[in-house]
Scaffold this motif. Structure first.
Motif, PDB file in Angstrom:
ATOM      1  N   VAL A   1      18.598  29.654   2.438  1.00  0.00           N
ATOM      2  CA  VAL A   1      19.028  28.257   2.337  1.00  0.00           C
ATOM      3  C   VAL A   1      19.477  27.804   3.720  1.00  0.00           C
ATOM      4  CG1 VAL A   1      20.642  26.646   1.266  1.00  0.00           C
ATOM      5  CG2 VAL A   1      19.829  28.631  -0.025  1.00  0.00           C
ATOM      6  N   ILE A   2      19.003  26.640   4.163  1.00  0.00           N
ATOM      7  CA  ILE A   2      19.580  26.024   5.355  1.00  0.00           C
ATOM      8  C   ILE A   2      20.054  24.621   4.977  1.00  0.00           C
ATOM      9  CG2 ILE A   2      18.157  27.349   6.951  1.00  0.00           C
ATOM     10  CD1 ILE A   2      16.541  24.801   7.504  1.00  0.00           C
ATOM     11  N   THR A   3      21.151  24.209   5.573  1.00  0.00           N
ATOM     12  CA  THR A   3      21.666  22.862   5.339  1.00  0.00           C
ATOM     13  C   THR A   3      21.689  22.120   6.663  1.00  0.00           C
ATOM     14  OG1 THR A   3      23.967  23.644   5.587  1.00  0.00           O
ATOM     15  CG2 THR A   3      23.047  23.560   3.357  1.00  0.00           C
ATOM     16  N   LEU A   4      21.156  20.920   6.642  1.00  0.00           N
ATOM     17  CA  LEU A   4      21.104  20.067   7.823  1.00  0.00           C
ATOM     18  C   LEU A   4      22.144  18.961   7.656  1.00  0.00           C
ATOM     19  CD1 LEU A   4      17.214  19.760   8.031  1.00  0.00           C
ATOM     20  CD2 LEU A   4      18.684  21.276   9.386  1.00  0.00           C
ATOM     21  N   GLY A   5      23.249  19.124   8.336  1.00  0.00           N
ATOM     22  CA  GLY A   5      24.327  18.147   8.229  1.00  0.00           C
ATOM     23  C   GLY A   5      25.003  17.992   9.572  1.00  0.00           C
ATOM     24  N   THR A   6      26.324  18.080   9.576  1.00  0.00           N
ATOM     25  CA  THR A   6      27.050  18.023  10.836  1.00  0.00           C
ATOM     26  C   THR A   6      26.545  19.108  11.774  1.00  0.00           C
ATOM     27  OG1 THR A   6      28.978  17.218   9.618  1.00  0.00           O
ATOM     28  CG2 THR A   6      29.344  17.993  11.863  1.00  0.00           C
ATOM     29  N   GLY A   7      26.269  20.271  11.207  1.00  0.00           N
ATOM     30  CA  GLY A   7      25.655  21.367  11.950  1.00  0.00           C
ATOM     31  C   GLY A   7      24.535  21.957  11.109  1.00  0.00           C
TER      32      GLY A   7
ATOM     33  N   ASP B   1      23.327  24.997  16.027  1.00  0.00           N
ATOM     34  CA  ASP B   1      24.225  23.872  15.780  1.00  0.00           C
ATOM     35  C   ASP B   1      24.057  22.785  16.827  1.00  0.00           C
ATOM     36  OD1 ASP B   1      25.604  24.056  13.419  1.00  0.00           O
ATOM     37  OD2 ASP B   1      27.540  24.522  14.322  1.00  0.00           O
ATOM     38  N   GLU B   2      24.023  23.194  18.086  1.00  0.00           N
ATOM     39  CA  GLU B   2      23.942  22.234  19.184  1.00  0.00           C
ATOM     40  C   GLU B   2      22.593  21.554  19.259  1.00  0.00           C
ATOM     41  OE1 GLU B   2      26.964  24.211  22.465  1.00  0.00           O
ATOM     42  OE2 GLU B   2      25.045  25.195  22.065  1.00  0.00           O
ATOM     43  N   GLN B   3      21.539  22.224  18.807  1.00  0.00           N
ATOM     44  CA  GLN B   3      20.189  21.691  18.939  1.00  0.00           C
ATOM     45  C   GLN B   3      19.723  20.874  17.736  1.00  0.00           C
ATOM     46  OE1 GLN B   3      17.225  22.361  21.385  1.00  0.00           O
ATOM     47  NE2 GLN B   3      19.069  22.061  22.610  1.00  0.00           N
ATOM     48  N   VAL B   4      20.196  21.207  16.534  1.00  0.00           N
ATOM     49  CA  VAL B   4      19.712  20.487  15.343  1.00  0.00           C
ATOM     50  C   VAL B   4      20.837  19.869  14.513  1.00  0.00           C
ATOM     51  CG1 VAL B   4      17.628  21.881  15.197  1.00  0.00           C
ATOM     52  CG2 VAL B   4      19.628  22.551  13.863  1.00  0.00           C
ATOM     53  N   GLY B   5      22.070  19.923  15.019  1.00  0.00           N
ATOM     54  CA  GLY B   5      23.178  19.276  14.331  1.00  0.00           C
ATOM     55  C   GLY B   5      23.057  17.755  14.397  1.00  0.00           C
ATOM     56  N   ASP B   6      23.968  17.079  13.742  1.00  0.00           N
ATOM     57  CA  ASP B   6      23.893  15.625  13.638  1.00  0.00           C
ATOM     58  C   ASP B   6      24.046  14.940  14.993  1.00  0.00           C
ATOM     59  OD1 ASP B   6      23.618  13.362  11.829  1.00  0.00           O
ATOM     60  OD2 ASP B   6      25.683  12.866  12.384  1.00  0.00           O
ATOM     61  N   ALA B   7      24.909  15.492  15.846  1.00  0.00           N
ATOM     62  CA  ALA B   7      25.092  14.893  17.172  1.00  0.00           C
ATOM     63  C   ALA B   7      23.797  14.959  17.976  1.00  0.00           C
ATOM     64  CB  ALA B   7      26.227  15.597  17.914  1.00  0.00           C
ATOM     65  N   ALA B   8      23.073  16.077  17.865  1.00  0.00           N
ATOM     66  CA  ALA B   8      21.801  16.208  18.581  1.00  0.00           C
ATOM     67  C   ALA B   8      20.760  15.244  18.030  1.00  0.00           C
ATOM     68  CB  ALA B   8      21.297  17.645  18.483  1.00  0.00           C
ATOM     69  N   ARG B   9      20.734  15.089  16.713  1.00  0.00           N
ATOM     70  CA  ARG B   9      19.771  14.149  16.103  1.00  0.00           C
ATOM     71  C   ARG B   9      19.981  12.737  16.643  1.00  0.00           C
ATOM     72  NH1 ARG B   9      19.936  10.398  12.408  1.00  0.00           N
ATOM     73  NH2 ARG B   9      22.120  10.869  11.888  1.00  0.00           N
ATOM     74  N   LYS B  10      21.210  12.328  16.723  1.00  0.00           N
ATOM     75  CA  LYS B  10      21.512  10.985  17.219  1.00  0.00           C
ATOM     76  C   LYS B  10      21.204  10.862  18.709  1.00  0.00           C
ATOM     77  CE  LYS B  10      25.133  10.182  13.766  1.00  0.00           C
ATOM     78  NZ  LYS B  10      26.601  10.087  13.541  1.00  0.00           N
ATOM     79  N   ARG B  11      21.373  11.954  19.431  1.00  0.00           N
ATOM     80  CA  ARG B  11      21.186  11.906  20.888  1.00  0.00           C
ATOM     81  C   ARG B  11      19.715  11.909  21.285  1.00  0.00           C
ATOM     82  NH1 ARG B  11      23.696  16.122  21.846  1.00  0.00           N
ATOM     83  NH2 ARG B  11      21.978  17.567  22.254  1.00  0.00           N
ATOM     84  N   VAL B  12      18.897  12.769  20.644  1.00  0.00           N
ATOM     85  CA  VAL B  12      17.506  12.929  21.088  1.00  0.00           C
ATOM     86  C   VAL B  12      16.517  12.099  20.285  1.00  0.00           C
ATOM     87  CG1 VAL B  12      18.029  15.260  21.858  1.00  0.00           C
ATOM     88  CG2 VAL B  12      16.966  14.931  19.604  1.00  0.00           C
TER      89      VAL B  12
ATOM     90  N   LYS C   1      12.144  11.947  16.237  1.00  0.00           N
ATOM     91  CA  LYS C   1      10.915  12.708  16.488  1.00  0.00           C
ATOM     92  C   LYS C   1      11.217  14.067  17.111  1.00  0.00           C
ATOM     93  CE  LYS C   1       6.365  12.341  18.698  1.00  0.00           C
ATOM     94  NZ  LYS C   1       5.464  11.474  19.497  1.00  0.00           N
ATOM     95  N   LYS C   2      12.022  14.089  18.164  1.00  0.00           N
ATOM     96  CA  LYS C   2      12.357  15.351  18.812  1.00  0.00           C
ATOM     97  C   LYS C   2      13.187  16.238  17.886  1.00  0.00           C
ATOM     98  CE  LYS C   2      12.155  14.013  23.691  1.00  0.00           C
ATOM     99  NZ  LYS C   2      12.926  13.919  24.957  1.00  0.00           N
ATOM    100  N   TRP C   3      14.075  15.623  17.135  1.00  0.00           N
ATOM    101  CA  TRP C   3      14.915  16.392  16.215  1.00  0.00           C
ATOM    102  C   TRP C   3      14.058  17.077  15.159  1.00  0.00           C
ATOM    103  CZ3 TRP C   3      16.007  15.730  10.907  1.00  0.00           C
ATOM    104  CH2 TRP C   3      17.062  16.503  10.408  1.00  0.00           C
ATOM    105  N   ASN C   4      13.080  16.379  14.606  1.00  0.00           N
ATOM    106  CA  ASN C   4      12.193  16.981  13.619  1.00  0.00           C
ATOM    107  C   ASN C   4      11.450  18.180  14.194  1.00  0.00           C
ATOM    108  OD1 ASN C   4      11.438  15.624  10.743  1.00  0.00           O
ATOM    109  ND2 ASN C   4      12.429  14.129  12.073  1.00  0.00           N
ATOM    110  N   LYS C   5      10.990  18.071  15.434  1.00  0.00           N
ATOM    111  CA  LYS C   5      10.290  19.187  16.073  1.00  0.00           C
ATOM    112  C   LYS C   5      11.224  20.388  16.228  1.00  0.00           C
ATOM    113  CE  LYS C   5       6.754  16.591  18.616  1.00  0.00           C
ATOM    114  NZ  LYS C   5       6.208  16.245  19.957  1.00  0.00           N
ATOM    115  N   ARG C   6      12.478  20.107  16.554  1.00  0.00           N
ATOM    116  CA  ARG C   6      13.448  21.194  16.687  1.00  0.00           C
ATOM    117  C   ARG C   6      13.691  21.882  15.342  1.00  0.00           C
ATOM    118  NH1 ARG C   6      18.314  18.953  20.613  1.00  0.00           N
ATOM    119  NH2 ARG C   6      17.036  18.567  22.484  1.00  0.00           N
ATOM    120  N   VAL C   7      13.802  21.098  14.277  1.00  0.00           N
ATOM    121  CA  VAL C   7      13.995  21.678  12.952  1.00  0.00           C
ATOM    122  C   VAL C   7      12.800  22.560  12.590  1.00  0.00           C
ATOM    123  CG1 VAL C   7      14.202  21.178  10.482  1.00  0.00           C
ATOM    124  CG2 VAL C   7      15.497  19.822  12.145  1.00  0.00           C
ATOM    125  N   GLN C   8      11.608  22.071  12.874  1.00  0.00           N
ATOM    126  CA  GLN C   8      10.400  22.841  12.589  1.00  0.00           C
ATOM    127  C   GLN C   8      10.409  24.168  13.350  1.00  0.00           C
ATOM    128  OE1 GLN C   8       6.538  21.105  13.830  1.00  0.00           O
ATOM    129  NE2 GLN C   8       5.928  21.368  11.689  1.00  0.00           N
TER     130      GLN C   8
END
Length: 276
Positions: free
Chosen positions: A155-161, A190-201, A204-211
């Protein structure tokens, strides 16, 4: 779901579903605190309630906020709580969000680090609400609502981290804080796919990181199935492969029953039981 409680749900016969103990299930998140009361089958008796998580957040500040959160809910017999950090024996070993001044990515406050280290959250909940309490990592708790007990399920959760949980043949493995391991460019998951990173990058880039994160986790664990939950799943627009399933964020509440269901817990004293 709305954030206000509704009338009790009913069984197919129309009678209230109150045959067994009721469980107050609490999902403690970096951006929001959520709760509902579950019947003996794990169904929510009322819609979940929610209040925002405020910072800085001391242990007593969390208990005070949970008192407000729970006030409008119906009576319950026991408590199950999911916490965003390492938990063992009901005690907090790490609270990466709550040791900061203004939330993830902000200054770490030494006094909060000391206050959260070893904090007996289960004991504090029992004292506050007068009911027995069990506490686990929030991703571990969410997994209890979605895993099928077949092979190695992650299980992974995508939220604050990024939250993670591992189940093998339906049994919860000792918790691993994968979120704080190096991922890419010298930063953690956490730093790469957390919520702060999603808002910053951007999305599109965030989705690639999650993948990429999912591929890494599969290479590490060779999971049979992956469940992806958390509030930021609404921003996913990529194919995570045939082994992945997006799950509803309510699993962070409904998984609470697993902490109290002897049939779904490992034998007493096993590593997966004592690690929460």
């Amino acid at each position: 779901m709305s954030d206000q409680p509704t009338e009790l749900s009913s069984t197919p016969s129309g009678a209230p579903s109150d045959a067994g103990p009721r469980t107050l299930a609490i999902d403690i998140g970096g951006t929001g605190l959520k709760a509902s009361v579950l019947d003996d089958k794990g169904a929510m008796l009322v819609d979940r309630v929610r209040i925002p998580t405020t910072y800085p957040l001391s242990p007593q500040g969390l208990i005070d906020a949970l008192r407000t959160l729970v006030a409008p809910l119906p009576a319950f017999d026991r408590i199950a709580a999911g916490f965003p950090g390492m938990v063992r024996g009901g005690r907090v070993l790490s609270a990466p969000h709550f040791v900061t001044q203004d939330g993830p990515g902000t200054r770490v406050v030494p006094q909060l680090v000391a206050a959260w280290s070893g904090y007996d959250l289960a004991g504090a909940l029992e004292k506050e609400f007068g009911k027995p309490a069990r506490v686990a990592n929030d991703a571990d708790l969410q997994g209890g609502a979605v895993v099928k007990g077949e092979g190695l399920e992650v299980v992974i959760t995508l939220g604050t981290g990024l939250g993670t949980a591992i189940y093998h043949e339906g049994h919860l493995a000792p918790h691993i804080e994968l979120a704080h391991h190096p991922f890419r460019n010298g930063e953690t998951y956490d730093e790469q796919v957390g919520d702060a990173a999603r808002k910053r990058v951007g999305k599109k880039k965030w989705n690639k990181r999650v993948q990429e994160a999912v591929r890494n986790i599969d290479a590490l664990l060779a999971f049979d199935h992956l469940y992806v939950g958390g509030g930021n799943t609404v921003h996913l627009d990529i194919d995570l492969g045939p082994k992945a399933t997006i799950v509803d964020n309510s699993a962070g509440i409904t998984g609470g029953l697993r902490l109290w269901d002897p049939a779904s817990l490992p034998p007493p004293g096993s590593p997966s039981q004592v690690s929460d």
